[in-house]
Design a protein around this motif. Sequence first.
Motif, mmCIF file in Angstrom:
data_model
loop_
_atom_site.group_PDB
_atom_site.id
_atom_site.type_symbol
_atom_site.label_atom_id
_atom_site.label_comp_id
_atom_site.label_asym_id
_atom_site.label_seq_id
_atom_site.Cartn_x
_atom_site.Cartn_y
_atom_site.Cartn_z
ATOM 1 N N ALA A 80 84.935 24.630 -1.972
ATOM 2 C CA ALA A 80 85.195 25.667 -2.599
ATOM 3 C C ALA A 80 84.370 26.741 -2.008
ATOM 4 O O ALA A 80 84.754 27.808 -2.061
ATOM 5 N N PHE A 81 83.004 26.442 -1.990
ATOM 6 C CA PHE A 81 82.064 27.389 -1.486
ATOM 7 C C PHE A 81 82.396 27.886 0.044
ATOM 8 O O PHE A 81 82.309 28.922 -0.105
ATOM 9 N N LEU B 268 83.264 20.823 -4.578
ATOM 10 C CA LEU B 268 82.510 22.151 -4.611
ATOM 11 C C LEU B 268 82.123 22.828 -3.260
ATOM 12 O O LEU B 268 82.191 24.006 -2.996
ATOM 13 N N LEU C 158 85.542 28.028 0.754
ATOM 14 C CA LEU C 158 86.549 28.907 0.853
ATOM 15 C C LEU C 158 86.074 30.287 0.342
ATOM 16 O O LEU C 158 86.812 31.395 0.464
ATOM 17 N N LEU C 159 85.112 30.447 -0.761
ATOM 18 C CA LEU C 159 84.719 31.752 -1.205
ATOM 19 C C LEU C 159 83.637 32.451 -0.131
ATOM 20 O O LEU C 159 82.895 33.393 -0.786
ATOM 21 N N GLN C 160 83.624 32.095 0.953
ATOM 22 C CA GLN C 160 82.689 32.862 2.106
ATOM 23 C C GLN C 160 81.136 32.617 1.859
ATOM 24 O O GLN C 160 80.437 33.626 1.830
ATOM 25 N N MET D 278 94.751 31.748 -0.013
ATOM 26 C CA MET D 278 93.517 31.201 -0.012
ATOM 27 C C MET D 278 93.294 30.777 -1.565
ATOM 28 O O MET D 278 92.659 29.835 -1.756
ATOM 29 N N GLU D 279 93.886 31.542 -2.583
ATOM 30 C CA GLU D 279 93.610 31.184 -3.883
ATOM 31 C C GLU D 279 94.217 29.875 -4.185
ATOM 32 O O GLU D 279 93.503 29.190 -5.328
ATOM 33 N N LEU E 280 90.202 27.670 -14.906
ATOM 34 C CA LEU E 280 89.823 26.162 -14.740
ATOM 35 C C LEU E 280 88.425 25.949 -14.670
ATOM 36 O O LEU E 280 87.782 24.893 -14.984
ATOM 37 N N PHE F 266 89.644 38.622 -10.829
ATOM 38 C CA PHE F 266 89.091 37.869 -9.665
ATOM 39 C C PHE F 266 89.334 38.529 -8.150
ATOM 40 O O PHE F 266 90.446 38.915 -7.705
ATOM 41 N N GLY F 267 88.327 38.721 -7.319
ATOM 42 C CA GLY F 267 88.624 39.281 -6.078
ATOM 43 C C GLY F 267 88.559 40.771 -5.759
ATOM 44 O O GLY F 267 88.559 41.205 -4.726
ATOM 45 N N TYR G 74 89.029 31.466 -13.115
ATOM 46 C CA TYR G 74 87.971 31.441 -14.061
ATOM 47 C C TYR G 74 88.165 30.181 -15.211
ATOM 48 O O TYR G 74 87.366 29.655 -15.751
ATOM 49 N N LEU H 141 86.495 22.750 -16.396
ATOM 50 C CA LEU H 141 85.496 21.837 -15.983
ATOM 51 C C LEU H 141 83.984 21.830 -16.718
ATOM 52 O O LEU H 141 83.642 20.644 -16.945
ATOM 53 N N LEU I 207 92.026 27.162 -3.810
ATOM 54 C CA LEU I 207 90.642 27.247 -4.544
ATOM 55 C C LEU I 207 91.215 26.660 -5.690
ATOM 56 O O LEU I 207 90.432 25.768 -6.463
ATOM 57 N N ILE I 208 92.449 26.796 -6.181
ATOM 58 C CA ILE I 208 92.836 26.166 -7.446
ATOM 59 C C ILE I 208 93.050 24.681 -7.346
ATOM 60 O O ILE I 208 92.586 23.741 -8.057
ATOM 61 N N LEU J 191 89.898 23.091 -7.593
ATOM 62 C CA LEU J 191 89.367 23.092 -9.127
ATOM 63 C C LEU J 191 89.884 22.300 -9.675
ATOM 64 O O LEU J 191 89.129 21.259 -10.545
ATOM 65 N N VAL J 192 91.069 21.693 -9.370
ATOM 66 C CA VAL J 192 91.963 20.719 -9.968
ATOM 67 C C VAL J 192 91.450 19.322 -9.566
ATOM 68 O O VAL J 192 91.276 18.627 -10.410
ATOM 69 N N MET K 255 88.323 18.879 -8.636
ATOM 70 C CA MET K 255 87.016 18.716 -9.368
ATOM 71 C C MET K 255 87.216 18.294 -10.616
ATOM 72 O O MET K 255 86.438 17.333 -11.361
ATOM 73 N N TYR L 24 83.071 37.169 -5.340
ATOM 74 C CA TYR L 24 84.084 37.221 -4.439
ATOM 75 C C TYR L 24 84.855 38.656 -4.193
ATOM 76 O O TYR L 24 85.178 39.285 -5.363
ATOM 77 N N VAL L 25 85.189 38.927 -3.117
ATOM 78 C CA VAL L 25 85.841 40.208 -2.896
ATOM 79 C C VAL L 25 87.053 39.658 -1.845
ATOM 80 O O VAL L 25 86.858 38.834 -1.090
ATOM 81 N N ASN L 26 88.126 40.241 -2.189
ATOM 82 C CA ASN L 26 89.486 39.607 -1.510
ATOM 83 C C ASN L 26 89.172 40.329 0.005
ATOM 84 O O ASN L 26 88.904 41.110 0.382
#
Lengths: 177, 114
Positions: free
Chosen positions: A42-43, A39, A45-47, A1-2, B6, A114-115, B4, B10, A5-6, A9-10, A12, B47-49
């Motif tokens: 990305a939202f 974006l 993917l971040l639920q 999943m991450e 990346l 993160f996470g 974070y 931005l 997201l990367i 972001l790239v 963007m 976010y939570v895994n």
Amino acid sequence: MEIYLILMLVLMILGSIYSLHAKDLLSAVISYGIVGFALVIAFLLLQAPDLAIVQVVVEIITLIIMIAVIKDSTSEELKSKFNPKFYIYFAVVAIFAILFFYIFDRVTGTLSQFGEHFTRMATAYIEGSQETGSANLVTGVIFDFRAYDTLGEATVLFTAVIGVLTILRIKGKKKEK
Amino acid sequence: MIVYILCFILFIVGLYGVVTKRNLIKIIIGLAIMEYSVNLFLILIGYVNNGTAPILPVPDALKNKPFVDPLPQAMILTAIVIGLATTALLLSIAIRLYRKYGTFDIRKINSLKG
């Protein structure tokens, strides 16, 4: 999943860099649209489905307003002779980047990785979610626990609408004879 | 952690656009990019895994299951709408300046006379 997201972001970052360097203002606005719609993904993917829906609507409205402004004026980018002051501006950006990165590094050091977030402040809202009767916790927080925030948001929105109408008013005051 | 960083890059790209560009439309785009990066950063923190969206179809549906923090999402939902309002206000000021001066160049828009 991450990794997705990367990737987003790239995308963007690339879209925003192209948008700031485009020769034509219309293509600058279109590549600004890339940033906004990446974006949205990305939202998702971040639920955060509520945010994704709102972001789609906001992005489309912003693009429509920007394209209307450009159609009404000019889409040509300014002719840029090389400006010796560019080095000064670039140095200012670099200094601020280093300063912000120092603060960012200090701040993210105190955050969890993160996470691995642990809900501290939202615990009361989650435990009290039965009282709101809302199936969606986000709308429960917005319209029940923090309803005054939403009222303030509506105030800001109407103030901005009044400002836009005042600025775009064609006729001024009639001059007295 | 790389996510974070990346997001931070931005933000810096938006700041670069605001400081170095002369065109008003490009400056507004830079401001909007900075705003997007801040919104995304706050959602990333919450976010939570392997979490799911904070929606309960039946009561206690998410008991002992990880789900993402609903509080930053509620705050950012407000911030996105306010961002739209400020961007619309900036663009309307830009179009009025264009009608008066005939250019988007901020160096030529320098007289403060009424």
